[in-house]
Design a protein around this motif. Structure first.
Motif, PDB file in Angstrom:
ATOM      1  N   GLY A 119      29.743  40.673  56.821  1.00 43.43           N
ATOM      2  CA  GLY A 119      30.028  39.249  56.676  1.00 43.43           C
ATOM      3  C   GLY A 119      30.586  38.917  55.311  1.00 43.43           C
ATOM      4  N   ASP A 120      30.547  37.629  54.991  1.00 39.70           N
ATOM      5  CA  ASP A 120      31.113  37.143  53.728  1.00 39.70           C
ATOM      6  C   ASP A 120      30.069  36.598  52.767  1.00 39.70           C
ATOM      7  OD1 ASP A 120      33.696  37.712  54.572  1.00 39.70           O
ATOM      8  OD2 ASP A 120      33.926  35.756  55.544  1.00 39.70           O
ATOM      9  N   ALA A 121      28.808  36.829  53.038  1.00 39.20           N
ATOM     10  CA  ALA A 121      27.736  36.215  52.252  1.00 39.20           C
ATOM     11  C   ALA A 121      27.788  36.558  50.769  1.00 39.20           C
ATOM     12  CB  ALA A 121      26.375  36.601  52.828  1.00 39.20           C
ATOM     13  N   ARG A 122      28.272  37.729  50.432  1.00 41.26           N
ATOM     14  CA  ARG A 122      28.282  38.182  49.034  1.00 41.26           C
ATOM     15  C   ARG A 122      29.677  38.142  48.409  1.00 41.26           C
ATOM     16  NH1 ARG A 122      23.424  37.012  48.840  1.00 41.26           N
ATOM     17  NH2 ARG A 122      21.885  38.422  49.697  1.00 41.26           N
ATOM     18  N   MET A 123      30.614  37.443  49.019  1.00 40.08           N
ATOM     19  CA  MET A 123      31.974  37.379  48.484  1.00 40.08           C
ATOM     20  C   MET A 123      32.022  36.757  47.093  1.00 40.08           C
ATOM     21  SD  MET A 123      34.106  38.974  50.296  1.00 40.08           S
ATOM     22  CE  MET A 123      35.653  38.430  49.610  1.00 40.08           C
ATOM     23  N   GLY A 124      31.095  35.867  46.780  1.00 39.08           N
ATOM     24  CA  GLY A 124      31.049  35.267  45.448  1.00 39.08           C
ATOM     25  C   GLY A 124      30.898  36.312  44.359  1.00 39.08           C
ATOM     26  N   ILE A 125      30.130  37.354  44.627  1.00 41.78           N
ATOM     27  CA  ILE A 125      29.957  38.437  43.656  1.00 41.78           C
ATOM     28  C   ILE A 125      31.305  39.096  43.389  1.00 41.78           C
ATOM     29  CG2 ILE A 125      28.890  40.688  43.249  1.00 41.78           C
ATOM     30  CD1 ILE A 125      26.572  39.736  45.063  1.00 41.78           C
ATOM     31  N   LEU A 126      32.039  39.375  44.451  1.00 44.27           N
ATOM     32  CA  LEU A 126      33.343  40.025  44.288  1.00 44.27           C
ATOM     33  C   LEU A 126      34.339  39.105  43.587  1.00 44.27           C
ATOM     34  CD1 LEU A 126      33.725  41.887  47.680  1.00 44.27           C
ATOM     35  CD2 LEU A 126      33.123  42.829  45.464  1.00 44.27           C
ATOM     36  N   ASN A 127      34.267  37.819  43.865  1.00 44.17           N
ATOM     37  CA  ASN A 127      35.183  36.872  43.224  1.00 44.17           C
ATOM     38  C   ASN A 127      34.915  36.748  41.728  1.00 44.17           C
ATOM     39  OD1 ASN A 127      36.456  36.383  45.665  1.00 44.17           O
ATOM     40  ND2 ASN A 127      35.156  34.629  46.150  1.00 44.17           N
ATOM     41  N   ARG A 128      33.681  37.007  41.317  1.00 45.94           N
ATOM     42  CA  ARG A 128      33.334  36.944  39.890  1.00 45.94           C
ATOM     43  C   ARG A 128      33.528  38.284  39.185  1.00 45.94           C
ATOM     44  NH1 ARG A 128      28.950  34.383  42.342  1.00 45.94           N
ATOM     45  NH2 ARG A 128      27.593  36.143  41.937  1.00 45.94           N
ATOM     46  N   ARG A 129      33.889  39.294  39.928  1.00 47.09           N
ATOM     47  CA  ARG A 129      34.031  40.649  39.392  1.00 47.09           C
ATOM     48  C   ARG A 129      35.050  40.668  38.255  1.00 47.09           C
ATOM     49  NH1 ARG A 129      32.810  45.748  41.402  1.00 47.09           N
ATOM     50  NH2 ARG A 129      34.105  47.351  40.504  1.00 47.09           N
ATOM     51  N   ARG A 130      34.705  41.288  37.177  1.00 43.88           N
ATOM     52  CA  ARG A 130      35.577  41.359  36.002  1.00 43.88           C
ATOM     53  C   ARG A 130      36.054  42.775  35.718  1.00 43.88           C
ATOM     54  NH1 ARG A 130      36.431  36.367  36.184  1.00 43.88           N
ATOM     55  NH2 ARG A 130      34.927  34.928  35.335  1.00 43.88           N
ATOM     56  N   ARG A 131      35.745  43.711  36.624  1.00 43.76           N
ATOM     57  CA  ARG A 131      36.127  45.103  36.400  1.00 43.76           C
ATOM     58  C   ARG A 131      36.958  45.588  37.577  1.00 43.76           C
ATOM     59  NH1 ARG A 131      30.513  45.194  35.969  1.00 43.76           N
ATOM     60  NH2 ARG A 131      30.540  46.237  37.963  1.00 43.76           N
ATOM     61  N   GLY A 132      37.874  46.456  37.264  1.00 47.94           N
ATOM     62  CA  GLY A 132      38.656  47.096  38.299  1.00 47.94           C
ATOM     63  C   GLY A 132      39.760  46.218  38.853  1.00 47.94           C
ATOM     64  N   GLU A 133      40.769  46.861  39.316  1.00 52.02           N
ATOM     65  CA  GLU A 133      41.922  46.188  39.913  1.00 52.02           C
ATOM     66  C   GLU A 133      41.809  46.299  41.432  1.00 52.02           C
ATOM     67  OE1 GLU A 133      46.703  47.050  40.209  1.00 52.02           O
ATOM     68  OE2 GLU A 133      45.557  47.944  38.576  1.00 52.02           O
ATOM     69  N   PRO A 134      41.856  45.158  42.147  1.00 47.90           N
ATOM     70  CA  PRO A 134      41.772  45.232  43.607  1.00 47.90           C
ATOM     71  C   PRO A 134      42.908  46.075  44.187  1.00 47.90           C
ATOM     72  CG  PRO A 134      41.532  42.963  42.855  1.00 47.90           C
ATOM     73  CD  PRO A 134      41.945  43.786  41.667  1.00 47.90           C
ATOM     74  N   LYS A 135      42.566  46.938  45.119  1.00 46.57           N
ATOM     75  CA  LYS A 135      43.533  47.835  45.763  1.00 46.57           C
ATOM     76  C   LYS A 135      43.187  47.935  47.241  1.00 46.57           C
ATOM     77  CE  LYS A 135      45.614  49.880  42.100  1.00 46.57           C
ATOM     78  NZ  LYS A 135      46.850  50.573  41.955  1.00 46.57           N
ATOM     79  N   THR A 136      44.112  48.465  48.012  1.00 41.60           N
ATOM     80  CA  THR A 136      43.807  48.809  49.399  1.00 41.60           C
ATOM     81  C   THR A 136      43.301  50.248  49.428  1.00 41.60           C
ATOM     82  OG1 THR A 136      46.002  49.695  49.886  1.00 41.60           O
ATOM     83  CG2 THR A 136      45.678  47.305  50.217  1.00 41.60           C
ATOM     84  N   LEU A 137      42.647  50.604  50.513  1.00 42.12           N
ATOM     85  CA  LEU A 137      42.187  51.988  50.654  1.00 42.12           C
ATOM     86  C   LEU A 137      43.364  52.951  50.643  1.00 42.12           C
ATOM     87  CD1 LEU A 137      39.364  51.593  53.304  1.00 42.12           C
ATOM     88  CD2 LEU A 137      39.085  52.277  50.926  1.00 42.12           C
ATOM     89  N   GLN A 138      44.472  52.548  51.251  1.00 41.22           N
ATOM     90  CA  GLN A 138      45.659  53.402  51.277  1.00 41.22           C
ATOM     91  C   GLN A 138      46.205  53.628  49.866  1.00 41.22           C
ATOM     92  OE1 GLN A 138      45.242  50.657  53.243  1.00 41.22           O
ATOM     93  NE2 GLN A 138      44.835  51.698  55.175  1.00 41.22           N
ATOM     94  N   GLU A 139      46.204  52.591  49.032  1.00 39.86           N
ATOM     95  CA  GLU A 139      46.671  52.743  47.649  1.00 39.86           C
ATOM     96  C   GLU A 139      45.769  53.694  46.879  1.00 39.86           C
ATOM     97  OE1 GLU A 139      48.782  48.496  46.542  1.00 39.86           O
ATOM     98  OE2 GLU A 139      46.596  48.535  46.706  1.00 39.86           O
ATOM     99  N   LEU A 140      44.455  53.594  47.105  1.00 37.09           N
ATOM    100  CA  LEU A 140      43.522  54.492  46.415  1.00 37.09           C
ATOM    101  C   LEU A 140      43.692  55.934  46.884  1.00 37.09           C
ATOM    102  CD1 LEU A 140      40.289  52.330  46.286  1.00 37.09           C
ATOM    103  CD2 LEU A 140      41.828  52.896  44.402  1.00 37.09           C
ATOM    104  N   GLN A 141      43.936  56.111  48.175  1.00 40.66           N
ATOM    105  CA  GLN A 141      44.167  57.461  48.684  1.00 40.66           C
ATOM    106  C   GLN A 141      45.429  58.055  48.068  1.00 40.66           C
ATOM    107  OE1 GLN A 141      44.041  56.395  52.815  1.00 40.66           O
ATOM    108  NE2 GLN A 141      41.885  56.935  53.014  1.00 40.66           N
ATOM    109  N   ALA A 142      46.461  57.241  47.922  1.00 39.25           N
ATOM    110  CA  ALA A 142      47.697  57.708  47.293  1.00 39.25           C
ATOM    111  C   ALA A 142      47.462  58.040  45.827  1.00 39.25           C
ATOM    112  CB  ALA A 142      48.797  56.661  47.438  1.00 39.25           C
ATOM    113  N   GLU A 143      46.696  57.189  45.119  1.00 39.61           N
ATOM    114  CA  GLU A 143      46.356  57.466  43.719  1.00 39.61           C
ATOM    115  C   GLU A 143      45.619  58.794  43.611  1.00 39.61           C
ATOM    116  OE1 GLU A 143      44.021  54.532  41.655  1.00 39.61           O
ATOM    117  OE2 GLU A 143      45.524  52.969  41.942  1.00 39.61           O
ATOM    118  N   GLN A 144      44.653  58.992  44.515  1.00 37.25           N
ATOM    119  CA  GLN A 144      43.842  60.209  44.471  1.00 37.25           C
ATOM    120  C   GLN A 144      44.701  61.439  44.738  1.00 37.25           C
ATOM    121  OE1 GLN A 144      42.289  62.253  47.337  1.00 37.25           O
ATOM    122  NE2 GLN A 144      41.527  63.514  45.676  1.00 37.25           N
ATOM    123  N   ARG A 145      45.606  61.357  45.698  1.00 36.58           N
ATOM    124  CA  ARG A 145      46.489  62.488  45.986  1.00 36.58           C
ATOM    125  C   ARG A 145      47.405  62.776  44.795  1.00 36.58           C
ATOM    126  NH1 ARG A 145      46.802  59.981  51.018  1.00 36.58           N
ATOM    127  NH2 ARG A 145      48.750  58.973  50.454  1.00 36.58           N
TER     128      ARG A 145
END
Length: 154
Positions: A119-145
């Motif tokens: 669900g979306d109950a904890r989305m506020g935590i993610l919206n306040r996040r100050r670390r890391g750049e949001p990415k898609t899983l596909q982008e992270l897989q490409a970075e890792q490769r």
């Protein structure tokens, strides 16, 4: 034979689950080569209650997997290799759709965070996040490769 815990009213069991599981809104899971382990300032999660009987497994599992934001942290390789079994478990107990938000520490970094929640109950935590750049899983897989060939071992 049913557990004595099940003879208590659900409201009382709910209060017990609140004591058994972390008080924080987030649970951190460190991804290792072949497993995930809980990182908690208060120690481990009292997951043994899930082993008592089937009804407690379903009830306490529902409480646990629907009430927290789970952050899988570690190297890109380990996180991407180990989050899927946990995702299957989370989906099994989720009352809502499971959301996955991925955060990279940059192309130069080997670490990431995958945040999973029912669900979306904890989305506020993610919206306040100050670390890391949001990415898609596909982008992270490409970075890792792409990073795999550049990492030097000492």
């Amino acid at each position: 034979m049913p557990s004595r815990l099940l003879t208590l009213p659900y409201d009382i069991r709910y209060l017990i689950y609140k004591e058994l599981f972390p008080r924080e809104e987030q649970i951190y899971l460190h991804a290792y080569e072949k497993t995930l382990r809980t990182i908690s300032p208060t120690g481990t999660i009292a997951a043994n209650v899930l082993l008592v009987c089937r009804q407690l497994h379903v009830e306490a599992g529902g409480f646990l997997y629907n009430g927290y934001l789970f952050n899988v942290v570690g190297t890109k390789k380990d996180c991407l290799a180990n989050y899927k079994p946990f995702l299957r478990t989370l989906r099994k107990y989720a009352r809502d759709e499971v959301n996955i938000n991925a955060f990279s520490n940059g192309d130069h970094s080997t670490t990431i965070c995958l945040s999973l929640q029912a669900g979306d109950a904890r989305m506020g935590i993610l919206n306040r996040r100050r670390r890391g750049e949001p990415k898609t899983l596909q982008e992270l897989q490409a970075e890792q490769r792409g990073a795999g060939s550049e990492i030097l071992t000492v």
